[in-house]
Scaffold this motif. Structure first.
Motif, PDB file in Angstrom:
ATOM      1  N   UNK A   1       0.823  -1.205   0.000  1.00 33.59           N
ATOM      2  CA  UNK A   1       0.000   0.000   0.000  1.00 33.59           C
ATOM      3  C   UNK A   1       0.863   1.263   0.000  1.00 33.59           C
ATOM      4  N   UNK A   2       0.286   2.371  -0.386  1.00 34.75           N
ATOM      5  CA  UNK A   2       0.988   3.650  -0.351  1.00 34.75           C
ATOM      6  C   UNK A   2       1.416   3.925   1.085  1.00 34.75           C
ATOM      7  N   UNK A   3       2.715   4.150   1.272  1.00 34.46           N
ATOM      8  CA  UNK A   3       3.222   4.412   2.622  1.00 34.46           C
ATOM      9  C   UNK A   3       4.423   5.342   2.546  1.00 34.46           C
ATOM     10  N   UNK A   4       4.908   5.782   3.700  1.00 33.87           N
ATOM     11  CA  UNK A   4       5.993   6.764   3.722  1.00 33.87           C
ATOM     12  C   UNK A   4       7.296   6.225   3.153  1.00 33.87           C
TER      13      UNK A   4
ATOM     14  N   UNK B   1      12.690   9.240  -4.370  1.00 33.20           N
ATOM     15  CA  UNK B   1      13.942   9.991  -4.285  1.00 33.20           C
ATOM     16  C   UNK B   1      15.027   9.311  -5.113  1.00 33.20           C
ATOM     17  N   UNK B   2      14.971   7.988  -5.169  1.00 41.77           N
ATOM     18  CA  UNK B   2      15.940   7.229  -5.962  1.00 41.77           C
ATOM     19  C   UNK B   2      15.707   7.403  -7.455  1.00 41.77           C
ATOM     20  N   UNK B   3      14.448   7.268  -7.891  1.00 44.02           N
ATOM     21  CA  UNK B   3      14.188   7.227  -9.333  1.00 44.02           C
ATOM     22  C   UNK B   3      14.078   8.599  -9.990  1.00 44.02           C
TER      23      UNK B   3
ATOM     24  N   UNK C   1      -3.207   8.266   3.590  1.00 47.38           N
ATOM     25  CA  UNK C   1      -3.462   9.603   3.047  1.00 47.38           C
ATOM     26  C   UNK C   1      -2.253  10.502   3.242  1.00 47.38           C
ATOM     27  N   UNK C   2      -1.664  10.465   4.436  1.00 47.10           N
ATOM     28  CA  UNK C   2      -0.527  11.335   4.725  1.00 47.10           C
ATOM     29  C   UNK C   2       0.624  11.050   3.766  1.00 47.10           C
ATOM     30  N   UNK C   3       0.888   9.770   3.499  1.00 45.55           N
ATOM     31  CA  UNK C   3       1.971   9.393   2.589  1.00 45.55           C
ATOM     32  C   UNK C   3       1.660   9.854   1.165  1.00 45.55           C
ATOM     33  N   UNK C   4       0.407   9.681   0.741  1.00 41.99           N
ATOM     34  CA  UNK C   4       0.008  10.107  -0.606  1.00 41.99           C
ATOM     35  C   UNK C   4       0.142  11.623  -0.757  1.00 41.99           C
ATOM     36  N   UNK C   5      -0.306  12.350   0.239  1.00 38.06           N
ATOM     37  CA  UNK C   5      -0.244  13.812   0.194  1.00 38.06           C
ATOM     38  C   UNK C   5       1.207  14.287   0.148  1.00 38.06           C
ATOM     39  N   UNK C   6       2.066  13.673   0.961  1.00 40.37           N
ATOM     40  CA  UNK C   6       3.475  14.040   1.004  1.00 40.37           C
ATOM     41  C   UNK C   6       4.166  13.722  -0.316  1.00 40.37           C
TER      42      UNK C   6
END
Length: 301
Positions: free
Chosen positions: A60-63, A70-72, A93-98
């Motif tokens: 899942x989308x996560x931090x 940052x790598x790609x 949501x927080x990870x997606x927003x960031x």
């Protein structure tokens, strides 16, 4: 361009000389061809959730995804914009927003999201942060109802509204609803309310400032789209698949991949390559650019 079986045959042929590297070689070849066709930076973000144990949080989308991006993005020509190929069940949501904020800092508003098959939940939120979304007849977005403790927040709030209405109509139903609502922890309801509000604000802001930037009716368009994507009566269920026609109807800026045969063939060939890579259940997630740099997470049994 190769279809599903053609890609599998090509991978098998490459394996005769390159062994386990065959899938990587074939996939990266077609991802590079897609980028050459569009003249844009291309990053694929693929989750293997369709073939993996759904309890793995890495699907899942996560931090942790920020490190992958940052790598790609290293070495990207940012002025060329970004095509983000998205295949995900969603996530935090927080990870997606960031992540969206990070990509906009790098590429500005020149981001297109490509959805070959599914971008659900937080994946839909990411898609709505783009200037446009490329979809095909087989593509779907999903509702933006966040999950709290594996429970759909909008569903919880809808259940409470129904309880209030039923009890107002017939006080005898109070005891029945007391048992049903009693399963909820007191803080869950507030968490659900805040999560729904957060999701709506995030998507509405993205739509107004990116997809509909400069439109005189940007606010009205954005609100209407958000209301549909977060309305339990409209979407019915967290896993509801919202196809390209419905996405157009609600006002999203959709580019139909079938309008460009070469683009469609390249997108679907790339998609087949990633799905083949994940079909054995070993790969949890891949974030990869058109220059062959990848960040891969494997499933751990």
């Amino acid at each position: 361009m190769p279809n599903w079986n053609d890609v599998l045959t090509e991978i098998a042929a490459e394996a005769q000389t390159h062994g386990d590297m065959a899938q990587d070689l074939v996939r990266r070849k077609y991802l590079a061809q897609l980028s050459a066709h569009t003249g844009r930076n291309t990053i694929a973000y693929y989750s293997g959730w369709l073939a993996s144990n759904p309890n793995n949080p890495q699907l899942y989308v996560n931090d942790g995804d920020k490190n992958a991006f940052m790598t790609v993005v290293h070495g990207c020509e940012f002025e060329k914009g970004l095509d983000l190929i998205l295949h995900t069940p969603g996530g935090d949501i927080a990870a997606a927003e960031s992540l969206v904020d990070y990509l906009h800092q790098l590429f500005g508003s020149d981001i297109r999201v490509i959805v070959p098959q599914l971008a659900m939940s937080a994946g839909t939120m990411i898609a709505c942060s783009a200037a446009s979304i490329i979809m095909g007849k087989q593509s779907s977005l999903g509702p933006i109802d966040p999950q709290i403790q594996n429970v759909p927040a909008i569903g919880v709030l809808a259940e409470l509204d129904k309880a209030a209405a039923d009890i107002k109509e017939d006080a005898a139903k109070l005891e029945l609803w007391r048992m049903i609502i009693g399963k909820y922890h007191p803080t869950l309801v507030v968490s659900c309310e805040q999560a729904v509000k957060w999701a709506k604000e995030f998507v509405e802001s993205s739509l107004k400032t990116v997809m509909f930037a400069g439109d005189g009716d940007a606010e009205e368009k954005s609100k209407a789209i958000v209301e549909f994507l977060s309305d339990f009566d409209s979407t019915r269920h967290h896993s509801r698949h919202i196809n390209i026609n419905r996405c157009k109807e609600i006002g999203l800026k959709i580019v139909q991949m079938e309008d460009d045969d070469t683009l469609q063939d390249l997108i679907l060939t790339v998609h087949h390559c990633y799905i083949h890579a994940m079909d054995n259940g070993r790969v949890a997630k891949v974030v990869e650019n058109d220059r062959g740099t990848a960040h891969v997470r494997l499933n751990v049994n």
